[in-house]
Design an enzyme around this catalytic site. Structure first.
Site, PDB file in Angstrom:
ATOM      1  N   THR A   1      -6.008 -15.145  39.859  1.00  0.00           N
ATOM      2  CA  THR A   1      -7.239 -14.503  39.365  1.00  0.00           C
ATOM      3  C   THR A   1      -8.351 -14.577  40.401  1.00  0.00           C
ATOM      4  OG1 THR A   1      -8.033 -16.523  38.240  1.00  0.00           O
ATOM      5  CG2 THR A   1      -6.689 -14.985  36.942  1.00  0.00           C
ATOM      6  N   LYS A   2      -8.398 -15.655  41.167  1.00  0.00           N
ATOM      7  CA  LYS A   2      -9.423 -15.776  42.206  1.00  0.00           C
ATOM      8  C   LYS A   2      -9.140 -14.828  43.373  1.00  0.00           C
ATOM      9  CE  LYS A   2     -12.220 -18.788  40.444  1.00  0.00           C
ATOM     10  NZ  LYS A   2     -13.639 -18.436  40.221  1.00  0.00           N
TER      11      LYS A   2
ATOM     12  N   LEU B   1      -1.641 -19.009  38.177  1.00  0.00           N
ATOM     13  CA  LEU B   1      -2.407 -17.865  37.687  1.00  0.00           C
ATOM     14  C   LEU B   1      -3.887 -18.037  38.029  1.00  0.00           C
ATOM     15  CD1 LEU B   1      -2.359 -15.185  36.137  1.00  0.00           C
ATOM     16  CD2 LEU B   1      -2.873 -16.497  34.070  1.00  0.00           C
ATOM     17  N   TYR B   2      -4.366 -19.273  38.008  1.00  0.00           N
ATOM     18  CA  TYR B   2      -5.754 -19.532  38.401  1.00  0.00           C
ATOM     19  C   TYR B   2      -6.009 -18.978  39.794  1.00  0.00           C
ATOM     20  CZ  TYR B   2      -9.697 -22.172  40.294  1.00  0.00           C
ATOM     21  OH  TYR B   2     -10.864 -22.524  40.921  1.00  0.00           O
ATOM     22  N   ALA B   3      -5.144 -19.312  40.741  1.00  0.00           N
ATOM     23  CA  ALA B   3      -5.299 -18.830  42.113  1.00  0.00           C
ATOM     24  C   ALA B   3      -5.187 -17.307  42.165  1.00  0.00           C
ATOM     25  CB  ALA B   3      -4.254 -19.466  43.015  1.00  0.00           C
TER      26      ALA B   3
END
Length: 357
Positions: free
Chosen positions: A172-173, A168-170
């Site tokens: 969002t980026k 999810l981090y990736a």
């Protein structure tokens, strides 16, 4: 004198970027950070103290003047406070904005997804709206090499697809890059996204591998070595990162006159929009990275070999030709030198505060 807002200024890269601009002089800098407890806030306050901002004088939503640098001020605020952030940016009228504030960490995003949408999506929208309404000359923002996800074609180029993130981090980026393009297209806002590759160095985050390895080795404890040490990473020294960011900040993105809508390049646009990799372009195996830590510490590691973790990729390798062409700079600090500088800082810092190590 150009006026620059740097968000995430109490964070790892933000701290170093503020230092870089202050050392050079000729800029009015405002730092912004929420100072959350994702990791030890005392490290964040220690970074702020290096810039003349004492913990005791920090008051949320109030600009604090540095005791050391007459051209530096700091404000504690949360980017997700949309109305406040937009009003603040309208009031201050920044020339440039560098958005480094974000909820970081690939693995943390698996169990804490809402922290990422609040900071990385809602917070980034506040920045975009603030830039749009205050007519900022250039927005530079942190993305990540993690957006390449399942792509295993090396080296990783900005021209390659990024539709398959693994965390999810990736995701969002990747969303930040798409949101930025929308604002570049609709409002002519120059935006530049920076895909950082495994940043390390002094004042780094305690949840990062180098910090964890150093702490464990000094204490004689085992270190967790994922994928049995076979992972390959394009480790990039923080000094090279901030030099790249500094040069990119003052060189706004331009529309690409050669962009072809029938064969659309992913890293440029007819709007003032660019994407750049920032990596060392000299990837090493995790085992070699650990060996550099052992050498710098003069002490062997006890390795606990483990499988790959969810969300991790087996390898990263940055193609930085676009960066070199645009700002005439190539990150090139060796892992051995970068790790040595980190260990030197770690020992000095934790001796001062009386902590083990």
């Amino acid at each position: 004198m150009s006026k620059i807002l740097i968000t995430g200024s109490a964070g790892f890269i933000g701290f170093h970027l503020v230092s870089r601009f202050l050392e050079e002089g000729g800029y009015e800098i405002v730092g912004l950070d929420v100072i959350n407890d994702y990791y030890d806030v005392n490290l964040k306050y220690a970074r702020l103290a290096q810039h003349g901002i004492a913990k005791e004088v920090i008051l949320s939503h109030h600009l604090i003047q540095s005791e050391t640098y007459p051209n530096y001020r700091f404000i504690q605020a949360d980017l997700s406070e949309h109305d406040f952030i937009v009003a603040f940016m309208l009031q201050e009228k920044f020339d440039y904005v560098v958005n480094l504030a974000a909820q970081a960490g690939v693995r943390y995003s698996i169990d804490n997804p809402r922290a990422y949408t609040k900071s990385n999506i809602d917070g980034f929208l506040s920045i975009l709206e603030g830039c749009r309404h205050s007519k900022v000359k250039h927005l530079v923002y942190a993305s990540t090499s993690s957006v390449y996800g399942l792509n295993e074609e090396m080296p990783l180029s900005e021209k390659q697809p990024t539709q398959h993130p693994m965390s999810l981090y990736a995701a969002t980026k990747k969303a930040n890059e798409m949101m930025a393009h929308t604002y570049s297209h609709l409002f002519g806002l120059p935006t530049t996204g920076l895909r950082f590759f495994t940043v390390y160095g002094p004042w780094g985050r305690p949840d990062m591998a180098l910090f964890l390895f150093t702490e464990a080795i000094l204490q004689g404890k085992p270190i967790k070595v994922f994928n049995y040490g076979k992972m390959i990473r394009d480790f990039t020294y923080v000094g090279d990162i901030v030099e790249s960011v500094k040069r990119l900040t003052i060189k706004p993105a331009q529309p690409d006159a050669a962009w072809n809508a029938r064969q659309p390049a992913a890293d440029a646009s007819p709007a003032p929009y660019r994407i750049f990799n920032i990596g060392n372009s000299a990837p090493v195996q995790l085992d070699a990275y650990i060996a550099a830590v052992e050498t710098a510490l003069g002490k062997p590691a006890i390795r606990q070999l483990l499988d790959m973790q969810p969300g991790d990729v087996p390898a990263t390798h940055a193609d930085t030709q676009s960066l070199e062409s645009w700002v005439n700079f190539k990150p090139q600090t060796s892992v051995e030198e970068g790790v040595r500088r980190f260990v030197e800082w770690y020992r000095e810092f934790y001796e001062k505060v009386g902590v083990k190590g």
